[in-house]
Enzyme design. Structure first.
Site, PDB file in Angstrom:
ATOM      1  N   ASP A 196     -40.419  10.001 -31.408  1.00  0.00           N
ATOM      2  CA  ASP A 196     -39.101  10.237 -30.842  1.00  0.00           C
ATOM      3  C   ASP A 196     -38.520   8.933 -30.313  1.00  0.00           C
ATOM      4  O   ASP A 196     -39.260   8.028 -29.904  1.00  0.00           O
ATOM      5  CB  ASP A 196     -39.185  11.244 -29.692  1.00  0.00           C
ATOM      6  CG  ASP A 196     -39.736  12.593 -30.138  1.00  0.00           C
ATOM      7  OD1 ASP A 196     -39.622  12.915 -31.326  1.00  0.00           O
ATOM      8  OD2 ASP A 196     -40.290  13.311 -29.275  1.00  0.00           O
ATOM      9  N   LYS A 197     -37.206   8.842 -30.286  1.00  0.00           N
ATOM     10  CA  LYS A 197     -36.532   7.615 -29.846  1.00  0.00           C
ATOM     11  C   LYS A 197     -37.025   7.118 -28.484  1.00  0.00           C
ATOM     12  O   LYS A 197     -37.290   5.923 -28.326  1.00  0.00           O
ATOM     13  CB  LYS A 197     -35.019   7.841 -29.823  1.00  0.00           C
ATOM     14  CG  LYS A 197     -34.202   6.609 -29.477  1.00  0.00           C
ATOM     15  CD  LYS A 197     -32.718   6.874 -29.640  1.00  0.00           C
ATOM     16  CE  LYS A 197     -31.890   5.626 -29.342  1.00  0.00           C
ATOM     17  NZ  LYS A 197     -30.439   5.848 -29.562  1.00  0.00           N
TER      18      LYS A 197
END
Length: 312
Positions: free
Chosen positions: A142-143
């Site tokens: 995930d970012k």
């Protein structure tokens, strides 16, 4: 030169749709839409060489499928210079440390620079099987998540590394500070995860979701002066769903500290970011058959949080 892939149906996948079987076989980083395009384009054949044009075709144990995907046009992505930490490099793959706050690859509505832009600047050639926007990306973080990622340099490596993930022959462990205390010192969260029915950026625990299993162990606990409880946990993923750790711990009312998507008070910890780290990766190199193990130390922001958590 075409990308050549082979897939054989195991007994546990009997009766699956062809597109679903191929997605499960080839890994999460190849979209189902891409696979359906392959089928519609006549690039998927059975063991006798017959073209299969229906995504809904029901597969049977022992069936073999051959996929021959023509080379993609040149990637329309801008290489961007980034300071990327390379943890291990071979002629076929890389192990890197993804910084927090950088997306693994571009997504809908997000035009910011991604890990892919930095990889293309440094390495020029990466695998293409994951799609035009995802060169080299075998699995994603995930970012806001920091930590270890595998990157394929060529299509053969991509297929072999994806197979490790599909067969669960690769160990991924995470460290996370979560709020509250979990039910036991260690345990397993076995709850299916799917897209949230209303908030489309979120995932959620739902009976309609895909099977998702997270094993965890509490490494230490702490209490702030205001009585807030925190736990440092190690999570070992048996599956790799989108936002899996974040959703599973939130479902136990113990969201990851700093999670802007799944925690109501994440703003309290904004100086530390999301305290989730992919810190352990272990597998047998599919080319050399040697054991590969990479383990990260805790980042400074994790240590700073622990040193200051009594103030929350």
């Amino acid at each position: 030169m075409n990308l050549e892939l082979h897939a054989e149906v195991n007994a546990d996948l009997e009766g699956s749709r062809l597109d679903r079987f191929l997605k499960d076989y080839l890994g999460d980083e190849i979209s189902r839409a891409s696979i359906q395009h392959w089928i519609d384009s006549g690039w998927v054949k059975d063991g006798e060489g017959k073209i299969i044009l229906k995504s809904s075709y029901k597969v049977s144990p022992g069936e073999n499928f051959h996929i021959s995907v023509p080379p993609k046009p040149p990637l329309n992505l801008t290489p961007i210079k980034m300071d990327l930490e390379i943890l291990k490099e071979t002629k076929d793959y890389l192990i890197i440390r993804k910084p927090a706050g950088i997306a693994s690859h571009s997504g809908p509505g997000d035009r910011s620079a991604t890990l892919v832009n930095g990889l293309l600047y440094k390495f020029k050639e990466l695998s293409s099987v994951g799609g035009e926007a995802r060169p080299g990306i075998v699995h994603r973080l995930d970012k806001p998540t920091e930590g270890i990622m595998l990157v394929a340099k060529n299509d053969i490596a991509h297929a072999k590394l994806s197979e490790l993930f599909r067969r669960r022959n690769i160990t991924k462990k995470y460290l996370a500070w979560v709020q509250g205390t979990l039910p036991e010192g260690e345990g397993t969260i076995d709850q299916p995860i799917g897209r949230h029915p209303v908030e489309r950026l979120k995932m959620t625990v739902t009976p309609k979701g895909r099977a998702s299993v997270t094993h965890y162990q509490i490494l230490k606990t702490a209490v702030s002066k205001n009585g807030r409880k925190f736990s440092l946990v190690e999570a070992d993923l048996e599956t790799g769903r989108t936002h899996q750790i974040r959703v599973h711990f939130q479902s136990l009312r113990s969201p990851v500290v700093g999670d802007l998507l799944y925690s109501r008070n994440a703003a309290l910890f904004q100086n530390y970011g999301l305290l989730l780290l992919s810190y352990w990766l272990e597998f047998i190199d599919p080319f050399t058959k040697e054991e590969v193990k990479v383990v990260l130390d805790l980042p400074e922001r994790f240590i700073n949080f622990e040193n200051n958590l009594e103030n929350f």
